[in-house]
Design a protein around this motif. Structure first.
Motif, short mmCIF file in Angstrom:
data_model
loop_
_atom_site.label_atom_id
_atom_site.label_comp_id
_atom_site.label_asym_id
_atom_site.label_seq_id
_atom_site.Cartn_x
_atom_site.Cartn_y
_atom_site.Cartn_z
N TYR A 197 122.79 29.88 -19.14
CA TYR A 197 121.56 29.22 -18.74
C TYR A 197 120.50 29.46 -19.81
CZ TYR A 197 123.66 29.06 -14.09
OH TYR A 197 124.50 28.84 -13.02
N GLN A 198 119.58 28.54 -19.92
CA GLN A 198 118.41 28.64 -20.80
C GLN A 198 118.79 28.77 -22.28
OE1 GLN A 198 115.30 31.10 -19.23
NE2 GLN A 198 115.74 30.46 -17.14
N ARG A 199 119.75 27.97 -22.68
CA ARG A 199 120.17 27.95 -24.08
C ARG A 199 119.05 27.46 -24.98
NH1 ARG A 199 125.12 24.41 -24.47
NH2 ARG A 199 125.41 25.38 -26.49
N SER A 200 118.31 26.45 -24.52
CA SER A 200 117.20 25.91 -25.31
C SER A 200 116.13 26.98 -25.55
CB SER A 200 116.60 24.70 -24.59
OG SER A 200 115.43 24.26 -25.24
N GLU A 201 115.79 27.73 -24.52
CA GLU A 201 114.79 28.79 -24.66
C GLU A 201 115.27 29.87 -25.62
OE1 GLU A 201 115.69 27.41 -21.79
OE2 GLU A 201 114.02 27.36 -20.37
N ALA A 202 116.55 30.21 -25.56
CA ALA A 202 117.11 31.22 -26.45
C ALA A 202 116.98 30.79 -27.91
CB ALA A 202 118.58 31.48 -26.10
N ARG A 203 117.29 29.54 -28.19
CA ARG A 203 117.16 29.04 -29.57
C ARG A 203 115.70 29.06 -30.03
NH1 ARG A 203 120.67 24.66 -27.65
NH2 ARG A 203 122.80 25.25 -28.14
N LYS A 204 114.80 28.66 -29.15
CA LYS A 204 113.37 28.67 -29.49
C LYS A 204 112.90 30.10 -29.75
CE LYS A 204 112.12 24.58 -26.79
NZ LYS A 204 111.37 24.10 -25.62
N ASN A 205 113.36 31.05 -28.95
CA ASN A 205 112.96 32.44 -29.15
C ASN A 205 113.50 33.00 -30.46
OD1 ASN A 205 111.37 32.73 -26.87
ND2 ASN A 205 113.13 33.27 -25.59
N ALA A 206 114.72 32.64 -30.81
CA ALA A 206 115.29 33.09 -32.08
C ALA A 206 114.42 32.63 -33.24
CB ALA A 206 116.72 32.58 -32.24
N THR A 207 113.92 31.41 -33.15
CA THR A 207 113.03 30.88 -34.20
C THR A 207 111.65 31.53 -34.12
OG1 THR A 207 114.19 28.76 -34.17
CG2 THR A 207 111.96 28.78 -35.08
N LEU A 208 111.11 31.64 -32.93
CA LEU A 208 109.77 32.21 -32.73
C LEU A 208 109.69 33.65 -33.22
CD1 LEU A 208 106.93 31.86 -31.41
CD2 LEU A 208 107.97 32.68 -29.28
N TRP A 209 110.71 34.44 -32.96
CA TRP A 209 110.68 35.87 -33.27
C TRP A 209 111.24 36.21 -34.65
CZ3 TRP A 209 113.37 36.85 -27.95
CH2 TRP A 209 112.44 36.62 -26.92
N LYS A 210 111.77 35.20 -35.35
CA LYS A 210 112.47 35.42 -36.62
C LYS A 210 111.64 36.16 -37.66
CE LYS A 210 113.28 31.92 -39.48
NZ LYS A 210 113.86 30.69 -40.01
N ASN A 211 110.38 35.84 -37.80
CA ASN A 211 109.55 36.45 -38.83
C ASN A 211 108.66 37.56 -38.30
OD1 ASN A 211 110.55 34.79 -40.93
ND2 ASN A 211 109.28 33.12 -40.17
N GLN A 212 108.99 38.05 -37.12
CA GLN A 212 108.24 39.15 -36.53
C GLN A 212 109.06 40.43 -36.65
OE1 GLN A 212 106.37 38.40 -32.73
NE2 GLN A 212 106.69 36.21 -32.98
#
Length: 133
Positions: A59-74
């Motif tokens: 579940y929530q595959r789309s959110e997981a991908r967005k989080n991977a991008t969002l948190w990538k440079n943190q």
């Protein structure tokens, strides 16, 4: 005397409420073993790569991908990274049939707490510790 931090409380409470238990999947020694011989960047990259891959059946595959991008440079300090590793270990070791589809959501929920925001349940949520207000 060691005191529980706000982030520890929030992470463990969410894990207990959402996942029920974690005794076999994750604990301090398993987190330490996971982090041993790896840089913080390598550890974070593995977790974010898992989110970005968003395995089918989750579940929530789309959110997981967005989080991977969002948190990538943190980056996270050691305490927060330990807690994220804890969440990753809990998630990747879920075996009960009704819980298995929630692996990505388990990491996204804890990550949103630890990074101060993220995508969960279709929403971009923001968190701020009451101690920072």
């Amino acid at each position: 005397m060691n005191r529980t931090t706000y982030l520890e409380f929030a992470t463990f409470t969410d894990t207990l409420n959402f996942n029920g238990t974690w005794k076999e999947q994750a604990n301090a020694s398993l987190v330490e073993k996971f982090r041993k011989d790896h840089t913080n960047d390598d550890v974070l990259k593995e977790i974010l790569d898992y989110l970005a891959a968003a395995p089918k059946g989750q579940y929530q595959r789309s959110e997981a991908r967005k989080n991977a991008t969002l948190w990538k440079n943190q980056s996270l300090d050691d305490e927060k990274l330990d807690l994220l590793v804890f969440a990753y270990l809990v998630a990747t070791h879920l075996t009960k049939e009704h819980a298995v589809p929630f692996k990505l959501n388990t990491i996204s929920r804890r990550g949103a707490i630890l990074f101060g925001g993220g995508w969960v349940n279709g929403e971009n949520v923001r968190f701020q510790s009451p101690l920072q207000q």
